[in-house]
Design a protein around this motif. Structure first.
Motif, PDB file in Angstrom:
ATOM      1  N   ALA A  68     -16.654  -3.149  -9.346  1.00  0.00           N
ATOM      2  CA  ALA A  68     -17.107  -1.819  -8.933  1.00  0.00           C
ATOM      3  C   ALA A  68     -16.665  -1.525  -7.499  1.00  0.00           C
ATOM      4  O   ALA A  68     -16.264  -0.404  -7.185  1.00  0.00           O
ATOM      5  CB  ALA A  68     -18.621  -1.723  -9.051  1.00  0.00           C
ATOM      6  N   VAL A  69     -16.717  -2.525  -6.643  1.00  0.00           N
ATOM      7  CA  VAL A  69     -16.317  -2.335  -5.247  1.00  0.00           C
ATOM      8  C   VAL A  69     -14.808  -2.122  -5.139  1.00  0.00           C
ATOM      9  O   VAL A  69     -14.343  -1.241  -4.408  1.00  0.00           O
ATOM     10  CB  VAL A  69     -16.754  -3.547  -4.389  1.00  0.00           C
ATOM     11  CG1 VAL A  69     -16.141  -3.490  -3.011  1.00  0.00           C
ATOM     12  CG2 VAL A  69     -18.259  -3.618  -4.305  1.00  0.00           C
ATOM     13  N   ASP A  70     -14.021  -2.922  -5.877  1.00  0.00           N
ATOM     14  CA  ASP A  70     -12.560  -2.863  -5.782  1.00  0.00           C
ATOM     15  C   ASP A  70     -11.928  -1.871  -6.757  1.00  0.00           C
ATOM     16  O   ASP A  70     -10.701  -1.820  -6.864  1.00  0.00           O
ATOM     17  CB  ASP A  70     -11.963  -4.249  -6.010  1.00  0.00           C
ATOM     18  CG  ASP A  70     -12.261  -5.201  -4.876  1.00  0.00           C
ATOM     19  OD1 ASP A  70     -12.462  -4.709  -3.739  1.00  0.00           O
ATOM     20  OD2 ASP A  70     -12.284  -6.419  -5.100  1.00  0.00           O
ATOM     21  N   ASN A  71     -12.738  -1.116  -7.490  1.00  0.00           N
ATOM     22  CA  ASN A  71     -12.256  -0.101  -8.422  1.00  0.00           C
ATOM     23  C   ASN A  71     -11.328  -0.693  -9.486  1.00  0.00           C
ATOM     24  O   ASN A  71     -10.229  -0.204  -9.730  1.00  0.00           O
ATOM     25  CB  ASN A  71     -11.557   1.035  -7.669  1.00  0.00           C
ATOM     26  CG  ASN A  71     -11.420   2.281  -8.509  1.00  0.00           C
ATOM     27  OD1 ASN A  71     -12.135   2.454  -9.493  1.00  0.00           O
ATOM     28  ND2 ASN A  71     -10.498   3.140  -8.140  1.00  0.00           N
ATOM     29  N   ILE A  72     -11.785  -1.763 -10.132  1.00  0.00           N
ATOM     30  CA  ILE A  72     -11.031  -2.413 -11.209  1.00  0.00           C
ATOM     31  C   ILE A  72     -11.440  -1.756 -12.523  1.00  0.00           C
ATOM     32  O   ILE A  72     -12.608  -1.775 -12.893  1.00  0.00           O
ATOM     33  CB  ILE A  72     -11.320  -3.926 -11.245  1.00  0.00           C
ATOM     34  CG1 ILE A  72     -10.864  -4.574  -9.945  1.00  0.00           C
ATOM     35  CG2 ILE A  72     -10.645  -4.566 -12.446  1.00  0.00           C
ATOM     36  CD1 ILE A  72     -11.319  -6.003  -9.778  1.00  0.00           C
ATOM     37  N   SER A  73     -10.462  -1.173 -13.223  1.00  0.00           N
ATOM     38  CA  SER A  73     -10.780  -0.469 -14.467  1.00  0.00           C
ATOM     39  C   SER A  73     -10.182  -1.140 -15.706  1.00  0.00           C
ATOM     40  O   SER A  73     -10.539  -0.791 -16.826  1.00  0.00           O
ATOM     41  CB  SER A  73     -10.285   0.975 -14.385  1.00  0.00           C
ATOM     42  OG  SER A  73      -8.885   1.000 -14.194  1.00  0.00           O
ATOM     43  N   SER A  74      -9.285  -2.081 -15.530  1.00  0.00           N
ATOM     44  CA  SER A  74      -8.604  -2.702 -16.670  1.00  0.00           C
ATOM     45  C   SER A  74      -9.398  -3.809 -17.326  1.00  0.00           C
ATOM     46  O   SER A  74      -9.073  -4.226 -18.427  1.00  0.00           O
ATOM     47  CB  SER A  74      -7.267  -3.282 -16.218  1.00  0.00           C
ATOM     48  OG  SER A  74      -6.445  -2.265 -15.737  1.00  0.00           O
TER      49      SER A  74
END
Length: 116
Positions: A68-74
């Motif tokens: 959530a902090v690093d904006n990981i969507s995969s």
């Protein structure tokens, strides 16, 4: 007196357009690949952080918070493979990203890794 005819060198206008077009296409593809490589580094960092957990649920929770902090969507915590090797928790992952090129053509990037 003898004159030497110098030979011209260089690109023709059509050659320049062709090379410029190839460079533009390579630039566009590179601009689409770089964010996926940066995301892979973030996933690897989050997996290393998550391997500090004591249980599978805690490992997945730590990963989800880092994602959530690093904006990981995969990838999410439920996609991780959590194992134990020599009393140390190891987090493994693999995923793929597709980049649409043109028409039916796609560039598929496969990423895999594990915590240290």
């Amino acid at each position: 007196m003898v004159q030497f005819k110098s030979r011209q060198r260089g690109l023709s206008f059509l050659g320049l357009l062709f090379v410029g077009g190839l460079l533009a296409v390579a630039g566009v593809i590179t601009a689409q690949i770089v964010p996926t490589a940066i995301e892979y580094q973030a996933v690897l960092k989050a997996a290393n952080k998550a391997s500090e957990g004591n249980s599978v649920a805690e490992v997945r929770s730590i990963f989800d918070k880092a994602a959530a902090v690093d904006n990981i969507s995969s990838l999410s915590g439920k996609d991780l493979e959590v194992t134990k090797e020599n009393d140390k928790i190891v987090v493994s992952f693999s995923y793929q990203r597709e980049i649409h090129l043109a028409g039916p053509g796609y560039l598929t990037l496969k990423y895999a890794g594990r915590s240290r």
